[in-house]
Design an enzyme around this catalytic site. Sequence first.
Site, PDB file in Angstrom:
ATOM      1  N   HIS A 207       0.846  -1.197   0.000  1.00 42.94           N
ATOM      2  CA  HIS A 207       0.000   0.000   0.000  1.00 42.94           C
ATOM      3  C   HIS A 207       0.879   1.243   0.000  1.00 42.94           C
ATOM      4  O   HIS A 207       2.073   1.166   0.281  1.00 42.94           O
ATOM      5  CB  HIS A 207      -0.898   0.031   1.249  1.00 42.94           C
ATOM      6  CG  HIS A 207      -0.126   0.208   2.526  1.00 42.94           C
ATOM      7  ND1 HIS A 207       0.592  -0.821   3.105  1.00 42.94           N
ATOM      8  CD2 HIS A 207       0.070   1.291   3.320  1.00 42.94           C
ATOM      9  CE1 HIS A 207       1.171  -0.379   4.211  1.00 42.94           C
ATOM     10  NE2 HIS A 207       0.881   0.899   4.363  1.00 42.94           N
ATOM     11  N   ASP A 209       0.910   5.225   1.792  1.00 45.84           N
ATOM     12  CA  ASP A 209       0.284   5.887   2.931  1.00 45.84           C
ATOM     13  C   ASP A 209      -0.490   7.114   2.435  1.00 45.84           C
ATOM     14  O   ASP A 209       0.021   7.882   1.621  1.00 45.84           O
ATOM     15  CB  ASP A 209       1.354   6.316   3.950  1.00 45.84           C
ATOM     16  CG  ASP A 209       1.973   5.110   4.653  1.00 45.84           C
ATOM     17  OD1 ASP A 209       1.359   4.016   4.617  1.00 45.84           O
ATOM     18  OD2 ASP A 209       3.068   5.257   5.237  1.00 45.84           O
ATOM     19  N   HIS A 264       4.841   0.153  -0.204  1.00 48.89           N
ATOM     20  CA  HIS A 264       5.640  -0.650   0.715  1.00 48.89           C
ATOM     21  C   HIS A 264       4.761  -1.742   1.329  1.00 48.89           C
ATOM     22  O   HIS A 264       3.539  -1.708   1.201  1.00 48.89           O
ATOM     23  CB  HIS A 264       6.290   0.230   1.798  1.00 48.89           C
ATOM     24  CG  HIS A 264       5.318   1.108   2.532  1.00 48.89           C
ATOM     25  ND1 HIS A 264       4.764   2.252   1.983  1.00 48.89           N
ATOM     26  CD2 HIS A 264       4.781   1.011   3.768  1.00 48.89           C
ATOM     27  CE1 HIS A 264       3.943   2.807   2.846  1.00 48.89           C
ATOM     28  NE2 HIS A 264       3.929   2.078   3.945  1.00 48.89           N
ATOM     29  N   ARG A 274       8.603  -8.533  14.997  1.00 48.71           N
ATOM     30  CA  ARG A 274       8.965  -7.191  14.562  1.00 48.71           C
ATOM     31  C   ARG A 274       7.983  -6.219  15.197  1.00 48.71           C
ATOM     32  O   ARG A 274       6.780  -6.494  15.279  1.00 48.71           O
ATOM     33  CB  ARG A 274       8.867  -7.096  13.035  1.00 48.71           C
ATOM     34  CG  ARG A 274       9.040  -5.683  12.482  1.00 48.71           C
ATOM     35  CD  ARG A 274       8.969  -5.645  10.960  1.00 48.71           C
ATOM     36  NE  ARG A 274       8.768  -4.301  10.464  1.00 48.71           N
ATOM     37  CZ  ARG A 274       9.732  -3.458  10.184  1.00 48.71           C
ATOM     38  NH1 ARG A 274      11.007  -3.814  10.292  1.00 48.71           N
ATOM     39  NH2 ARG A 274       9.480  -2.227   9.783  1.00 48.71           N
TER      40      ARG A 274
HETATM   41  C1  GA4 Z   1      -2.398   2.784   5.601  1.00 49.03           C
HETATM   42  C2  GA4 Z   1      -1.557   3.715   6.474  1.00 49.03           C
HETATM   43  C3  GA4 Z   1      -2.018   3.714   7.944  1.00 49.03           C
HETATM   44  O1  GA4 Z   1      -1.588   2.515   8.574  1.00 49.03           O
HETATM   45  C4  GA4 Z   1      -3.549   3.831   8.064  1.00 49.03           C
HETATM   46  C5  GA4 Z   1      -4.156   2.615   7.371  1.00 49.03           C
HETATM   47  C6  GA4 Z   1      -5.677   2.470   7.408  1.00 49.03           C
HETATM   48  C7  GA4 Z   1      -6.142   1.538   8.531  1.00 49.03           C
HETATM   49  O2  GA4 Z   1      -5.430   0.612   8.900  1.00 49.03           O
HETATM   50  O3  GA4 Z   1      -7.257   1.745   9.007  1.00 49.03           O
HETATM   51  C8  GA4 Z   1      -6.093   1.977   5.998  1.00 49.03           C
HETATM   52  C9  GA4 Z   1      -4.817   2.125   5.110  1.00 49.03           C
HETATM   53  C10 GA4 Z   1      -3.889   2.984   5.921  1.00 49.03           C
HETATM   54  C11 GA4 Z   1      -5.123   2.763   3.728  1.00 49.03           C
HETATM   55  C12 GA4 Z   1      -6.454   2.318   3.075  1.00 49.03           C
HETATM   56  C13 GA4 Z   1      -7.531   1.999   4.127  1.00 49.03           C
HETATM   57  C14 GA4 Z   1      -7.248   2.772   5.396  1.00 49.03           C
HETATM   58  C15 GA4 Z   1      -6.636   0.551   5.904  1.00 49.03           C
HETATM   59  C16 GA4 Z   1      -7.332   0.581   4.590  1.00 49.03           C
HETATM   60  C17 GA4 Z   1      -7.653  -0.485   3.897  1.00 49.03           C
HETATM   61  C18 GA4 Z   1      -3.980   4.035   9.519  1.00 49.03           C
HETATM   62  C19 GA4 Z   1      -4.049   4.906   7.154  1.00 49.03           C
HETATM   63  O4  GA4 Z   1      -4.245   6.093   7.416  1.00 49.03           O
HETATM   64  O5  GA4 Z   1      -4.260   4.395   5.887  1.00 49.03           O
END
Ligand code: GA4
Length: 336
Positions: A207, A209, A264, A274
């Site tokens: 994914h 960020d 990443h 980890r």
């Molecule tokens: C990815 C980055 C952060 O960990 C996060 C994630 C969020 C979650 O875990 O709730 C998301 C993911 C993240 C991106 C797309 C959506 C939202 C899970 C998901 C499938 C907290 C964020 O801000 O986006």
Amino acid sequence: MVALSKPTIEQFFVKTCKPVNPLTLPEIPIIDLSKTDSKHLIVNACQDFGFFKVVNHGIPKTLIDKLEAEATKFFSFPQSVKDSAGPPNPFGYGNKNIGQNGDIGWVEYLLLNTKPESDYNKLVPIFKEHSENFQYIVDEYLKLLKRMACEILELMAEGLKLESKNAFSKMLADEQSDSVFRVNYYPPCPELQEHEKTGNLIGFGEHTDPQIISVLRSNNTSGLEILLKDGNWALVPPDSESFYINVGDSLQVMTNGRFKSIKHRVVTNSMNSRMSMIYFGGPPLNQKIAPLPSLLEKDEESLYNEFTWFEYKKYAYNVALSHNRLTHFEKFSSKI
Ligand code: GA4
């Protein structure tokens, strides 16, 4: 919303993992924050990779160690105790399920709001019972991390020769900044040895960020991989003394694609656990996200339609983790 059933171990294997040839791996840029000339190096790192490592950052090791110790304590609680702090809605404890759309990973985590006044004890009542210090340590850590993230964003702005060096950092400094703190615990997986030839176990799927900037610190167990331009995944050597920074989707848009929001993932491939702690610096919900006019060259068009951070989040939380979310906001692409 997708109905979630208990996942089997096979579902965690990454099947399409291209092997990384260590000989062709580029060096991950290292930025020494104690040096004054780092702004050009940072801009180059954001353009070439969207990823770099920060050393001499000034965050006290004692504080980092204390936070890691508290988090380790939390993840070693009985499952029923941890479950009482979840599922995340949107904050709290999560186990194997990531987001709301059926994504899974071999990971346990804590997702926390970063607002100093947000009371983790109310949100997660078990902290009060088990760890008097947790909220205080998290608040102290986040105060320093936010400051470091702002410093890095200011160096980026200077390196890009923006008129205001606060162009990016003001969004994190804003009281309404929508930032998130995440602690990921990737437990060792004893069954993995039997499956070793099958592939890697996925801890956190690929994914980008969504926010502006992410600041990651991990213990000395490997697992983080970044996607290189040639389509290979490169293992990021773990380094518990340093921080890794990555450009988020919002910063990619604000720089009209000059800075890259890097894909990443985390794979679990050892018998060691980890632990990573990530600060995701985001803008206020009503912040307009669009390329900064001063960054557009003469006749350069914006690659994206303007949107607010709220609109982006709403979209992001309704699609799968690996989805290329920015495509939806691109001006010239066919929307998926
Ligand atoms: C990815 C980055 C952060 O960990 C996060 C994630 C969020 C979650 O875990 O709730 C998301 C993911 C993240 C991106 C797309 C959506 C939202 C899970 C998901 C499938 C907290 C964020 O801000 O986006």
